[in-house]
Write a protein that holds these residues in place. Structure first.
Motif, PDB file in Angstrom:
ATOM      1  N   ALA A  68      -5.246   3.785   3.970  1.00 34.45           N
ATOM      2  CA  ALA A  68      -4.909   2.535   3.790  1.00 34.45           C
ATOM      3  C   ALA A  68      -4.301   1.606   4.821  1.00 34.45           C
ATOM      4  CB  ALA A  68      -4.227   2.237   2.465  1.00 34.45           C
TER       5      ALA A  68
ATOM      6  N   VAL B 203      -3.163   9.230  -8.074  1.00 26.64           N
ATOM      7  CA  VAL B 203      -3.671   8.815  -6.580  1.00 26.64           C
ATOM      8  C   VAL B 203      -4.269  10.423  -6.073  1.00 26.64           C
ATOM      9  CG1 VAL B 203      -3.062   8.587  -3.955  1.00 26.64           C
ATOM     10  CG2 VAL B 203      -2.211   7.100  -5.723  1.00 26.64           C
TER      11      VAL B 203
ATOM     12  N   ARG C 127       2.124   5.677  -7.281  1.00 26.86           N
ATOM     13  CA  ARG C 127       1.186   5.686  -8.389  1.00 26.86           C
ATOM     14  C   ARG C 127       0.766   7.176  -8.820  1.00 26.86           C
ATOM     15  NH1 ARG C 127      -4.603   3.378  -6.995  1.00 26.86           N
ATOM     16  NH2 ARG C 127      -5.690   4.871  -8.086  1.00 26.86           N
TER      17      ARG C 127
ATOM     18  N   LEU D  91      -6.563   3.496  -2.420  1.00 27.70           N
ATOM     19  CA  LEU D  91      -5.620   2.606  -3.333  1.00 27.70           C
ATOM     20  C   LEU D  91      -6.249   1.600  -3.447  1.00 27.70           C
ATOM     21  CD1 LEU D  91      -2.532   3.462  -0.812  1.00 27.70           C
ATOM     22  CD2 LEU D  91      -3.384   4.848  -2.811  1.00 27.70           C
TER      23      LEU D  91
ATOM     24  N   THR E 145      -4.992  -1.285  -3.242  1.00 27.00           N
ATOM     25  CA  THR E 145      -4.787  -2.525  -2.221  1.00 27.00           C
ATOM     26  C   THR E 145      -5.911  -2.544  -1.029  1.00 27.00           C
ATOM     27  OG1 THR E 145      -2.336  -1.318  -2.146  1.00 27.00           O
ATOM     28  CG2 THR E 145      -2.741  -2.986  -0.539  1.00 27.00           C
TER      29      THR E 145
ATOM     30  N   ALA F 188       0.814  -1.048  -0.118  1.00 34.09           N
ATOM     31  CA  ALA F 188      -0.100  -0.116   0.078  1.00 34.09           C
ATOM     32  C   ALA F 188       0.891   1.315   0.193  1.00 34.09           C
ATOM     33  CB  ALA F 188      -0.957  -0.078   1.092  1.00 34.09           C
ATOM     34  N   ILE F 189       1.959   1.087   0.839  1.00 25.60           N
ATOM     35  CA  ILE F 189       2.602   2.368   0.898  1.00 25.60           C
ATOM     36  C   ILE F 189       3.548   2.801  -0.393  1.00 25.60           C
ATOM     37  CG2 ILE F 189       4.671   3.249   1.901  1.00 25.60           C
ATOM     38  CD1 ILE F 189       4.074   1.909   4.538  1.00 25.60           C
TER      39      ILE F 189
ATOM     40  N   ALA G 211      -4.631   9.000   1.256  1.00 26.88           N
ATOM     41  CA  ALA G 211      -5.036   8.246   0.922  1.00 26.88           C
ATOM     42  C   ALA G 211      -3.978   7.057   1.530  1.00 26.88           C
ATOM     43  CB  ALA G 211      -4.830   7.890  -0.705  1.00 26.88           C
ATOM     44  N   ILE G 212      -2.986   7.301   1.709  1.00 23.93           N
ATOM     45  CA  ILE G 212      -1.853   6.459   2.538  1.00 23.93           C
ATOM     46  C   ILE G 212      -2.327   5.981   3.983  1.00 23.93           C
ATOM     47  CG2 ILE G 212       0.376   6.013   3.185  1.00 23.93           C
ATOM     48  CD1 ILE G 212       1.380   7.532   0.572  1.00 23.93           C
TER      49      ILE G 212
ATOM     50  N   GLU H 202       2.232   1.644  -3.332  1.00 27.63           N
ATOM     51  CA  GLU H 202       1.387   2.041  -4.273  1.00 27.63           C
ATOM     52  C   GLU H 202       1.073   3.755  -4.305  1.00 27.63           C
ATOM     53  OE1 GLU H 202      -3.250   1.478  -5.693  1.00 27.63           O
ATOM     54  OE2 GLU H 202      -2.460   0.497  -4.015  1.00 27.63           O
ATOM     55  N   GLY H 203       0.988   3.886  -2.785  1.00 22.44           N
ATOM     56  CA  GLY H 203       0.799   5.548  -2.771  1.00 22.44           C
ATOM     57  C   GLY H 203       1.757   6.194  -3.164  1.00 22.44           C
TER      58      GLY H 203
ATOM     59  N   ARG I 162      -2.753  12.138  -1.911  1.00 26.48           N
ATOM     60  CA  ARG I 162      -1.991  11.015  -1.597  1.00 26.48           C
ATOM     61  C   ARG I 162      -1.566  10.790  -0.038  1.00 26.48           C
ATOM     62  NH1 ARG I 162       1.280   9.052  -5.486  1.00 26.48           N
ATOM     63  NH2 ARG I 162       1.102  10.890  -6.525  1.00 26.48           N
TER      64      ARG I 162
END
Length: 382
Positions: free
Chosen positions: A56, A46, A43, A98, A100, A36-37, A52-53, A39-40, A49
């Motif tokens: 998640a 997002v 990506r 995310l 994830t 997840a981290i 979102a992190i 991806e955040g 950001r």
């Protein structure tokens, strides 16, 4: 099946709880957190950001409590999802989140598998709210909306089915254990009744001859003492053995002396060889009955499940303290893949444990299947 599973959810306040956290959940969280981290961070599309992190990470860590507090975790995870969908609707921005976080699909399963009936009801309201708001925030057609609903709710149906199967299995295991305990109690009842009858007869005889033959009266007292001591020892085995009210069986108990009758061929199946060694005299009646029943059940299992077996060996060896019963066959190695939690094995385990012994069963060293029980000579109730 589905109806029974639903009824099971409402019949039980809460399903039996697993350990607080199991290694599979730690492994899952350990894999999802860095994913997840990454991806955040990596990506490009997002939205919000940092937010979102953080969301998640909160949702993923909450998965550790999905077994013990399923509703709380559903509220946290799907509350975050609902909040993100509402923000997307109000601000006209893409959904915050995310990929994830798709791991929250495990939570409907956890809810119906371990939650109480009330928790399942409340949880389903939250799930449906998340489904509606998520579809509204990212609507891509009716077919995709239906697929999203099936994808989210299918784990809940699986959880209910697993819960029903587990409860049914647990009830069946309890029934088998109680049945084995009842059989043991019947055998103990018959044994104790026999000893008490002998004590009564000797006491009456001693009273009759006491005046004219004092030595005969003393002999009667010695017999009474021996019978009483043995009866008390075997009565201790009744502690912990539950018995339903029913008429005791009139057939005599079978014991070590009857093992020879098991030798020979089992129908068209393998030939049974019985070997008795060591000191097998003066055993407690419950122990003798247990030896016979364990040998009989093991032979039946081997004749039924051992592929290409030609021989079943039964060996009973006694020493000063213990009796060891071993039953093995020469079937194919592949035929050793038998159900280790079968009801016959559970019954034998329960009987051996009640008498203070041990019981193990599994594939043989080279081939076939081996059953081994070790019982104390007199039996010690647990």
């Amino acid at each position: 099946m589905a109806t029974n599973a639903v009824r099971a959810l409402w019949r039980e306040p809460r399903a039996p709880q697993p350990p607080r956290r199991v290694w599979r959940d730690w492994l899952l969280v350990g894999l999802l957190l860095p994913t997840a981290i990454l991806e955040g961070v990596l990506r490009a599309d997002v939205v919000w950001r940092p937010v979102a992190i953080v969301l998640a990470v909160i949702v993923i860590v909450a998965l550790l409590w999905r077994r013990t507090h399923p509703l709380t975790v559903v509220v946290i995870a799907f509350g975050v999802a609902i909040l993100g969908s509402v923000v997307a609707l109000v601000s006209d921005l893409p959904p915050v989140g995310l990929n994830t976080m798709v791991a929250i699909v495990l939570l409907p399963y956890s809810l119906t598998r371990w939650g109480s009936g009330r928790e399942v009801g409340v949880g389903f309201v939250i799930l449906l709210t998340a489904l509606v708001t998520g579809t509204a925030a990212d609507y891509t057609g009716i077919s995709n909306a239906i697929f999203a609903g099936v994808f989210l709710l299918s784990p809940a149906a699986i959880g209910a089915a697993v819960r029903y199967w587990s409860a049914t299995r647990s009830r069946e295991l309890d029934r088998m254990r109680l049945q084995e305990r009842a059989q043991l109690a019947r055998e103990l009842h018959d044994t104790v009744a026999h000893h008490v009858s002998a004590i009564a007869v000797r006491a009456q005889a001693g009273r009759v001859v006491a005046a004219s033959h004092p030595e005969a009266a003393l002999e009667a007292l010695a017999v009474i003492e021996a019978e009483a001591s043995r009866t008390l020892a075997e009565m201790r085995l009744m502690v912990g053995a539950l018995r339903a009210e029913e008429v005791a069986a009139l057939a005599p108990q079978q014991g070590v002396a009857d093992l020879e009758s098991l030798a020979g061929s089992v129908g068209d199946g393998p030939r049974v060889q019985v070997e008795l060694a060591g000191d097998l005299t003066d055993l407690g009646s419950p122990v003798g009955a247990a030896i016979y029943r364990i040998a009989q059940e093991s032979i039946t299992n081997a004749a039924r499940h051992a592929r290409h077996a030609t021989r079943i060996d039964v060996r009973v060896v006694g020493d000063e303290e213990w009796i060891r019963v071993t039953v093995d066959d020469d079937g194919d190695a592949g035929s050793a893949e038998r159900n280790p939690t079968g009801y016959g094995l559970i019954g034998m385990t329960e009987r051996a444990t009640l008498l203070g012994g041990t019981f193990v069963a599994g594939p043989g060293v080279e081939r076939g299947w081996t059953v081994e029980a070790v019982l104390p000579r007199t039996g010690v109730a647990r």
